[in-house]
Design a protein around this motif. Sequence first.
Motif, mmCIF file in Angstrom:
data_model
loop_
_atom_site.group_PDB
_atom_site.id
_atom_site.type_symbol
_atom_site.label_atom_id
_atom_site.label_comp_id
_atom_site.label_asym_id
_atom_site.label_seq_id
_atom_site.Cartn_x
_atom_site.Cartn_y
_atom_site.Cartn_z
ATOM 1 N N LYS A 69 -3.463 2.150 -3.181
ATOM 2 C CA LYS A 69 -4.438 2.320 -3.927
ATOM 3 C C LYS A 69 -5.243 0.922 -2.442
ATOM 4 N N GLY A 77 -10.592 0.538 1.276
ATOM 5 C CA GLY A 77 -11.784 0.198 0.085
ATOM 6 C C GLY A 77 -13.225 1.058 0.972
ATOM 7 N N LYS A 132 -9.591 2.063 -3.935
ATOM 8 C CA LYS A 132 -9.668 0.857 -4.848
ATOM 9 C C LYS A 132 -11.225 0.861 -5.928
ATOM 10 N N ASP A 133 -11.241 0.789 -7.078
ATOM 11 C CA ASP A 133 -11.998 1.354 -8.090
ATOM 12 C C ASP A 133 -13.218 1.919 -7.477
ATOM 13 N N THR A 141 -16.808 2.108 -5.714
ATOM 14 C CA THR A 141 -16.298 2.174 -3.906
ATOM 15 C C THR A 141 -17.227 3.498 -3.629
#
Length: 467
Positions: free
Chosen positions: A10, A13, A225-226, A230
């Motif tokens: 991951k 970003g 990431k998330d 994101t």
Amino acid sequence: MAGGAPQPHKVMGVADLAMFYIVTGVSLRWIATAAAFGPSSIVVWVGALLCFYLPFVLAIVELSSRYPQEGGLYIWTREAFGPYVGFMAGWSYFTSNLPYFPSVLYFDAGNALYIGGTSLLFLRGNPLFFMGFALTALAFITAINIFGMRFGRWLHNLGAVGMWGPALIVIVLGGIAWSQFGSATEFTSQSFVPVFDLQHMIMWAAIAFALSGAETASFMSGEIKDPRRTIPRALPIAGLVIVSCYIIGTFAVLLAMPSSEVNTLQGLVQAGAVAAEKVGAGWIVVPLALLITLGNLGAASGFLSCAARIPFAVGIDRLLPPVFAKVHPKWGTPYVAILVQGGLGAVLCILGQAGTGVKGAYDVLVSMGIIAAFLPFALVFLAVIRLQGVPSDVPLTRLPGGRVTSTAFACIGLATTLTALVLAGFPAPDEPNKLLAVIKILGLTTILLGSGSVVYLLGQRAARRSA
């Protein structure tokens, strides 16, 4: 993942993801396509923004917040309409990338010629050069994607610069040339009015298709990431850059040269060369061509990376042979699916060239890509409408107004998508052998989609045997 194989890293970003959206959302070839139709195409860009891009982004934000797992529109349509429709949506999107690769790499080859100044321009109509360039580039991006996003993201980030950088250069050059010599195109209120004939309306489908790309990252959310937070943050950033590049870039090309002289395979670098010669900055053409070449390589790599996740996800669902669910023992990437994607793209590159010239092959590949991509896009909008009555276990991300707003925007996007689908089936007006072009477009598209149904039935049979 099966066998305890390593999970994907991951690493993406908000900034990386925004750059990824830019490199898959901006395709400089569409600036040339739009500019070839004059100032009215700028109004069409705005219409496509409001009637397709905005509804599409809103649909993706809502669906990716509802189903954030890797697989994107395959997962969304499967949850909305069942496994067969989900499979065919994923298959259609997967196959849409097969003609996409040779078409975008043909465009890339035409621009790469300018890296050699004028010494290589004699190859502009040479099918062997264009096919050889496309096959070599396809092999390169296939290899780099097997290594995963830890390496591939650098090509994508560099490609994003290679997308907005050339557009910015042409905008500056066009502005300088206009201030010194005036505009090469006459801009009047009448020239901005869209023309409702078949030739111009076919271009509308290409412009709507140019604004796709927002769906890409959702296929590979395992490397984000998330993703639920994101994706909604990255999309507006990328959208501003994408739309600005297209609209201002088209305007800049028209400042530099008349629309009748724009070549759809080389239009942006061609306009840059004309404007650079006018202002005495001919040296900039080589770096301009290099940036365009890198930008399109990054875009092709980004689409290959995301589309390869479809057979991987389908393989996990056991609708494809188990080999598609395999990941590389070191890099954690679905290397079998990536290799298949690259190999089939190479086959389409050769078939698309058969019996026609360079531009004829390019036009056929573009039409095939639009049809195969817009079929699942229509299902995405239908999925938004269908899922409004389905409760969600997680908070959904959408505009104020909730169900009513989501449904209204989905209907607008669906109508635009269906219109583009019909228009994409017509051959280019300057195609000398229109019947052959139609047979290629519809025949190859039917084969690609028909093979999907066969694969699904075989997968179902194999799954029942192993149950």
